[in-house]
Design an enzyme around this catalytic site. Structure first.
Site, PDB file in Angstrom:
ATOM      1  N   HIS A 109       1.873   6.899  -0.361  1.00 20.00           N
ATOM      2  CA  HIS A 109       0.980   6.079   0.463  1.00 20.00           C
ATOM      3  C   HIS A 109      -0.380   6.006  -0.230  1.00 20.00           C
ATOM      4  O   HIS A 109      -1.125   6.990  -0.250  1.00 20.00           O
ATOM      5  CB  HIS A 109       0.844   6.722   1.847  1.00 20.00           C
ATOM      6  CG  HIS A 109       0.197   5.857   2.859  1.00 20.00           C
ATOM      7  ND1 HIS A 109      -1.152   5.624   2.880  1.00 20.00           N
ATOM      8  CD2 HIS A 109       0.733   5.155   3.881  1.00 20.00           C
ATOM      9  CE1 HIS A 109      -1.435   4.822   3.892  1.00 20.00           C
ATOM     10  NE2 HIS A 109      -0.297   4.522   4.516  1.00 20.00           N
ATOM     11  N   HIS A 149       0.818  -1.224   0.000  1.00 19.98           N
ATOM     12  CA  HIS A 149       0.000   0.000   0.000  1.00 19.98           C
ATOM     13  C   HIS A 149       0.849   1.270   0.000  1.00 19.98           C
ATOM     14  O   HIS A 149       0.315   2.364  -0.183  1.00 19.98           O
ATOM     15  CB  HIS A 149      -0.946   0.009   1.202  1.00 19.98           C
ATOM     16  CG  HIS A 149      -0.264   0.370   2.476  1.00 19.98           C
ATOM     17  ND1 HIS A 149       0.601  -0.489   3.124  1.00 19.98           N
ATOM     18  CD2 HIS A 149      -0.283   1.515   3.203  1.00 19.98           C
ATOM     19  CE1 HIS A 149       1.075   0.107   4.199  1.00 19.98           C
ATOM     20  NE2 HIS A 149       0.559   1.323   4.277  1.00 19.98           N
TER      21      HIS A 149
END
Length: 165
Positions: free
Chosen positions: A85, A70
């Site tokens: 992110h 992620h």
């Protein structure tokens, strides 16, 4: 023989980051997570993605990729450290919906695919998909200009122009 000596001003080193995602570039302050909006993790922008493909915004190297895919850290050729992110709280998915195409230590060029992710699945699961793109070592940056408020295309549009120390 006559020789001229020139005193040359220190050359300014510049860096340009291109959009790692297709979507809308927004100010970091608008991200609904204080770690990002208050610039605790670094400074930069965020992108509200419309496609699930993350590309490298710089030439450099993958410093770290989280096992859940992620988020990752890139090191640019100029020495910048970038944290990207994908979404907020998406670590809770434990990698579901994320397909990494790189690993730590890989050399990358601007525009190379880093991670693909299922944007619709993230949205349907209730996750915010706004993606911070941060410079974590601001001590290397003398001046910065962030391009926000517009739609951007991954791999082509500029999102940051920096003058480095």
């Amino acid at each position: 023989m006559f020789t001229k000596w020139f005193s040359k001003k220190k050359q300014e080193k510049e860096a340009v980051l291109i959009a790692p995602l297709t979507g809308r570039a927004v100010p970091l302050e608008s991200v609904p997570d204080p770690v990002f909006s208050q610039k605790i993790a670094g400074d930069g922008i965020a992108i509200e993605p419309t496609q699930g493909k993350l590309v490298s915004p710089v030439n450099g190297k993958v410093g770290h990729i989280f096992h859940t895919a992620h988020a990752l850290v890139l090191q640019s050729e100029e020495g910048l450290e970038l944290l990207i992110h994908i979404g907020l709280d998406t670590v809770k998915l434990n990698g579901q919906g994320f397909t990494p195409h790189v690993k730590a230590g890989d050399e990358v060029k601007a525009g190379d695919v880093l991670i693909e992710f299922d944007l619709q699945a993230l949205e349907q699961a209730g996750y915010k998909t706004v993606t911070p793109v941060l410079i974590t070592n601001l001590d290397k940056v003398e001046q910065k200009q962030f391009m926000v408020g517009n739609s951007v295309t991954a791999g082509s549009d500029k999102i940051m122009e920096l003058v480095l120390k």
